[in-house]
Design a protein around this motif. Structure first.
Motif, PDB file in Angstrom:
ATOM      1  N   GLN A 573       0.834  -1.203   0.000  1.00  0.00           N
ATOM      2  CA  GLN A 573       0.000   0.000   0.000  1.00  0.00           C
ATOM      3  C   GLN A 573       0.873   1.259   0.000  1.00  0.00           C
ATOM      4  O   GLN A 573       0.553   2.258  -0.657  1.00  0.00           O
ATOM      5  CB  GLN A 573      -0.932  -0.003   1.208  1.00  0.00           C
ATOM      6  CG  GLN A 573      -2.071  -1.025   1.115  1.00  0.00           C
ATOM      7  CD  GLN A 573      -2.884  -1.077   2.391  1.00  0.00           C
ATOM      8  OE1 GLN A 573      -2.794  -0.195   3.241  1.00  0.00           O
ATOM      9  NE2 GLN A 573      -3.679  -2.132   2.539  1.00  0.00           N
ATOM     10  N   GLN A 575       3.898   1.520  -1.262  1.00  0.00           N
ATOM     11  CA  GLN A 575       4.443   1.665  -2.610  1.00  0.00           C
ATOM     12  C   GLN A 575       3.394   2.227  -3.574  1.00  0.00           C
ATOM     13  O   GLN A 575       3.680   3.075  -4.427  1.00  0.00           O
ATOM     14  CB  GLN A 575       4.926   0.298  -3.122  1.00  0.00           C
ATOM     15  CG  GLN A 575       6.087  -0.296  -2.353  1.00  0.00           C
ATOM     16  CD  GLN A 575       7.419   0.321  -2.755  1.00  0.00           C
ATOM     17  OE1 GLN A 575       7.490   1.029  -3.747  1.00  0.00           O
ATOM     18  NE2 GLN A 575       8.444   0.074  -1.975  1.00  0.00           N
ATOM     19  N   GLN A 576       2.143   1.768  -3.420  1.00  0.00           N
ATOM     20  CA  GLN A 576       1.073   2.235  -4.297  1.00  0.00           C
ATOM     21  C   GLN A 576       0.778   3.713  -4.058  1.00  0.00           C
ATOM     22  O   GLN A 576       0.592   4.485  -4.998  1.00  0.00           O
ATOM     23  CB  GLN A 576      -0.189   1.392  -4.089  1.00  0.00           C
ATOM     24  CG  GLN A 576      -1.328   1.769  -5.037  1.00  0.00           C
ATOM     25  CD  GLN A 576      -2.524   0.835  -4.915  1.00  0.00           C
ATOM     26  OE1 GLN A 576      -2.494  -0.109  -4.139  1.00  0.00           O
ATOM     27  NE2 GLN A 576      -3.562   1.097  -5.669  1.00  0.00           N
ATOM     28  N   GLU A 580       0.908   6.782  -6.654  1.00  0.00           N
ATOM     29  CA  GLU A 580      -0.228   7.683  -6.852  1.00  0.00           C
ATOM     30  C   GLU A 580       0.190   9.142  -6.701  1.00  0.00           C
ATOM     31  O   GLU A 580      -0.238  10.011  -7.474  1.00  0.00           O
ATOM     32  CB  GLU A 580      -1.339   7.336  -5.849  1.00  0.00           C
ATOM     33  CG  GLU A 580      -2.040   6.012  -6.146  1.00  0.00           C
ATOM     34  CD  GLU A 580      -2.982   5.594  -5.026  1.00  0.00           C
ATOM     35  OE1 GLU A 580      -2.900   6.198  -3.928  1.00  0.00           O
ATOM     36  OE2 GLU A 580      -3.784   4.669  -5.235  1.00  0.00           O
ATOM     37  N   LEU A 644       1.924   2.499 -11.589  1.00  0.00           N
ATOM     38  CA  LEU A 644       0.716   2.474 -10.764  1.00  0.00           C
ATOM     39  C   LEU A 644      -0.204   1.324 -11.179  1.00  0.00           C
ATOM     40  O   LEU A 644      -0.809   0.656 -10.323  1.00  0.00           O
ATOM     41  CB  LEU A 644      -0.014   3.817 -10.896  1.00  0.00           C
ATOM     42  CG  LEU A 644      -1.289   3.992 -10.047  1.00  0.00           C
ATOM     43  CD1 LEU A 644      -0.993   3.793  -8.570  1.00  0.00           C
ATOM     44  CD2 LEU A 644      -1.891   5.370 -10.300  1.00  0.00           C
ATOM     45  N   PHE A 647       0.073  -2.204  -9.628  1.00  0.00           N
ATOM     46  CA  PHE A 647      -0.474  -2.495  -8.297  1.00  0.00           C
ATOM     47  C   PHE A 647      -1.949  -2.874  -8.370  1.00  0.00           C
ATOM     48  O   PHE A 647      -2.528  -3.335  -7.392  1.00  0.00           O
ATOM     49  CB  PHE A 647      -0.320  -1.280  -7.375  1.00  0.00           C
ATOM     50  CG  PHE A 647       1.104  -0.989  -6.987  1.00  0.00           C
ATOM     51  CD1 PHE A 647       1.717  -1.676  -5.950  1.00  0.00           C
ATOM     52  CD2 PHE A 647       1.833  -0.042  -7.679  1.00  0.00           C
ATOM     53  CE1 PHE A 647       3.024  -1.401  -5.606  1.00  0.00           C
ATOM     54  CE2 PHE A 647       3.140   0.242  -7.336  1.00  0.00           C
ATOM     55  CZ  PHE A 647       3.742  -0.445  -6.292  1.00  0.00           C
ATOM     56  N   GLU A 648      -2.556  -2.591  -9.529  1.00  0.00           N
ATOM     57  CA  GLU A 648      -4.009  -2.772  -9.630  1.00  0.00           C
ATOM     58  C   GLU A 648      -4.362  -4.188 -10.047  1.00  0.00           C
ATOM     59  O   GLU A 648      -3.562  -4.893 -10.639  1.00  0.00           O
ATOM     60  CB  GLU A 648      -4.579  -1.754 -10.627  1.00  0.00           C
ATOM     61  CG  GLU A 648      -4.375  -0.302 -10.146  1.00  0.00           C
ATOM     62  CD  GLU A 648      -4.825   0.701 -11.179  1.00  0.00           C
ATOM     63  OE1 GLU A 648      -5.203   0.300 -12.300  1.00  0.00           O
ATOM     64  OE2 GLU A 648      -4.810   1.903 -10.874  1.00  0.00           O
TER      65      GLU A 648
END
Length: 648
Positions: A573, A575-576, A580, A644, A647-648
């Motif tokens: 989280q 890293q995400q 972002e 990004l 991570f999704e």
């Protein structure tokens, strides 16, 4: 502090000039690239600097006591010692110092010397030696040797091998390793990147960036030069020119200087023509003859500019396709490559579409060339299949140059493949690849590596295939020829699959990169720099995941799996959120830059600016700068967005 200066240096061969009026300054922290087309005398100048030869004119001035290390092109280390012993010979002075320290320790242990003046003298000498030994890395030089050898891909199991048993490429790497350990004031390297794979090149770049002495480097590896140097001396038209900045900056600045030289030349030519016309029309008229005579004197005294010569006249060629292929060009499904049922890489998957340019990278020995040969059916896959799409016509560039016939002349190598082509057309095409005059009658066997490479490219260009498979196409090419090849590939209306260790070339030509490892293939949708960045991000994420995993060492108390899952989730989280924030920041920058651009464009339409050339010029400079910033920021935003998305 200036270490060395070349002052108006020249080399003549009878009445012929190789170069003259060469000037070069090397400071104690210089990072210099020496560039120029093959044959302009770069290696000759290096030999003058190291004292192997003397200049025919001018002089080389060196700082008193300067130490110079020189790696000649394709030179290797010759020794009867083992690899480790040869490296340790660099530090003989430290071993002798260590022996002196031990000898003094024995004397100091003598109880009869205690408190005597001799003991105090020994103690002072001992303290000084201890200090010097520590300052000169006496306690760490063995680890330094191992680190450098490891950087050049030598394993501990190799350290006891005799140097005489090594291959030519290994001897060259070992010679460079020894030079680095010697830490000379000035390190002169002539093509140091030969025989080095990408991992070793990356290590060497990092090492040289931290090198405490000065560097003077000749190399065809533009990416390497970009990373290491901040000054460029170019030899062209028999003279030298100086550029501040790395290689890419030099290329840009050189083009700007060339453009400026043409503008100044053309401006003067217009002025000369006007003055000559005035003289011709008015010299015989009594009323205007004095003015005409005055103009004629001005013409005679004028310092006329030489017509700029495009010194970048390398080969001229383009790849064209005789017909268009289908959308699917190549499919490789779950392939494995190797020899004698031994898999060295797999599974490998490729889905190559029309107009794409795919670069294949990977460590030496992983089978990149083998993969190309397997795709072409020259070597069978151990597993899997490869198939070409509709209307695909394949052209192959073989790095081993087996597609040439040793006993043919250059002319017949082309003419035999295209017998209906008139000889003058064959000669014209060969001329565009720098085979001119009697060069076309050379026998292939006697050609240099670079000449053979250009001949192979000639054949490839004439075949007009729509799918090019290239195995190390930049080997043997000088920088100018590589730049022409880059442009030809960029403008090719077909599809390209190539293997290369030339990172600059990959950056200029590849639309995607396929990495080959023992575990198979991984596709990266970008150029080489994107591939490196993406790999680093993946390693960072993997490190975060591993850090969140339970330790195998005994723990004071057990940690629950839910706790570990929570820690891992928190790290991902973090890293995400970082990704972002980066995307959001870049979007904000883009919005701000777009506003600046709109404002400048609006100002340029206003009458008070539009009718004022000086104001318009200043506004155009600002607009160009903002536009360039927008392009750079958009690229950064695209890359950050892809991070990004992972991570999704």
């Amino acid at each position: 502090m200036i270490l060395l200066q070349a002052q108006n240096v020249a080399r003549y061969f009878g009445a012929d000039v190789l170069f003259e009026n060469i000037n070069l300054d090397i400071q104690d922290n210089s990072r210099i690239a020496l560039v120029g087309r093959n044959g302009v005398g770069k290696t000759t100048l290096l030999k003058m600097i190291v004292g192997e030869t003397e200049p025919d004119a001018g002089e080389i001035v060196k700082k008193h006591g300067i130490t110079i290390g020189y790696l000649a092109q394709n030179s290797g280390l010759e020794s009867s010692r083992t690899m480790l012993a040869e490296m340790e010979s660099v530090f003989t002075y430290l071993k002798e110092m260590e022996q002196q320290i031990h000898s003094l320790e024995e004397k100091m242990a003598d109880p009869q010397l205690a408190g005597s003046p001799e003991y105090e003298q020994i103690l002072r000498r001992y303290d000084q030696l201890q200090h010097d030994f520590k300052e000169q890395n006496g306690y760490g030089y063995e680890n330094e040797i191992k680190a450098v050898l490891h950087g050049f891909q030598f394993e501990p199991a190799d350290f006891d091998r005799p140097v005489s048993s090594l291959s030519g490429g290994q001897k060259t790497r070992l010679a460079l390793a020894k030079l680095l350990l010697e830490k000379r004031d000035l390190l002169i390297l002539d093509e140091p990147t030969n025989h080095l794979d990408i991992d070793t090149l990356t290590w060497l770049e990092n090492y040289l960036q931290a090198y405490h002495g000065a560097l003077l480097i000749v190399s065809h590896d533009q990416y390497f030069l970009d990373k290491v140097v901040n000054e460029v001396y170019e030899i062209s038209h028999h003279h030298s020119a100086y550029y501040k900045g790395n290689y890419s900056h030099y290329v840009t600045e050189r083009e700007q200087r060339q453009l400026k030289a043409w503008k100044e030349y053309e401006k003067q030519q217009v002025e000369i023509k006007k003055m000559e016309d005035f003289v011709q029309k008015n010299i015989v008229r009594a009323s205007t003859t004095k003015r005409a005579q005055s103009r004629r004197k001005q013409l005679e005294k004028m310092d006329r500019l030489e017509r700029p010569t495009n010194d970048l006249e390398g080969p001229r060629f383009a790849f064209t396709a005789a017909k268009t292929s289908g959308n699917v060009v190549l499919t490789v499904a779950d392939a494995a490559i190797g020899y004698n049922d031994h898999v060295i890489s797999g599974p490998i998957n490729i889905d190559l579409r029309k107009h794409k340019r795919l670069a294949i990278v990977g460590p030496n020995g992983i089978g990149k060339s083998t993969l190309l040969k397997s795709i072409l059916g020259k070597i069978p896959f151990l597993k899997g299949t490869a198939s070409f799409g509709t209307n695909v016509q394949v052209g192959y560039y073989d790095q081993e140059q087996h597609n040439l016939h040793d006993k043919k002349t250059v002319l017949n190598e082309i003419w035999d493949d295209h017998p209906l082509m008139p000889e003058k057309d064959v000669r014209s095409i060969l001329g565009s690849f720098l085979f001119r005059g009697d060069d076309v009658m050379k026998v292939v066997h006697n050609l240099s590596g670079g000449e053979k490479a250009r001949l192979l490219l000639t054949k490839l260009a004439l075949d007009k295939d729509n799918f090019l498979i290239l195995d190390e196409p930049t080997n043997h090419l000088d920088i100018d020829s590589k730049e022409v090849l880059e442009k030809a590939i960029e403008e090719f209306d077909g599809t390209v699959l190539f293997v290369s260790h030339d990172r600059y070339f990959i950056n200029k030509t590849a639309s995607s990169v396929l990495e080959i490892t023992p575990e198979g293939s991984t596709l990266y949708l970008g150029d080489y720099d994107y591939y490196v960045q993406k790999k680093a991000e993946q390693e960072e994420i993997q490190a975060a995941k591993e850090a969140a995993q339970p330790s195998t060492a005994p723990q004071p108390a057990p940690v629950s799996q839910s706790k570990l899952d929570y820690q891992q989730s928190k790290e991902l989280q973090r890293q995400q959120r970082k990704a972002e924030r980066t995307v959001a920041k870049l979007e904000e920058q883009l919005n701000h830059l777009e506003e600046q651009k709109n404002s400048l464009e609006k100002q340029m339409t206003q009458p008070e600016n539009f009718n004022d050339p000086a104001k318009m010029s200043a506004l155009q400079v600002k607009l160009d700068s903002v536009t360039s910033q927008i392009e750079t920021t958009e690229e950064q935003w695209t890359e950050a967005s892809m991070v990004l998305e992972s991570f999704e």
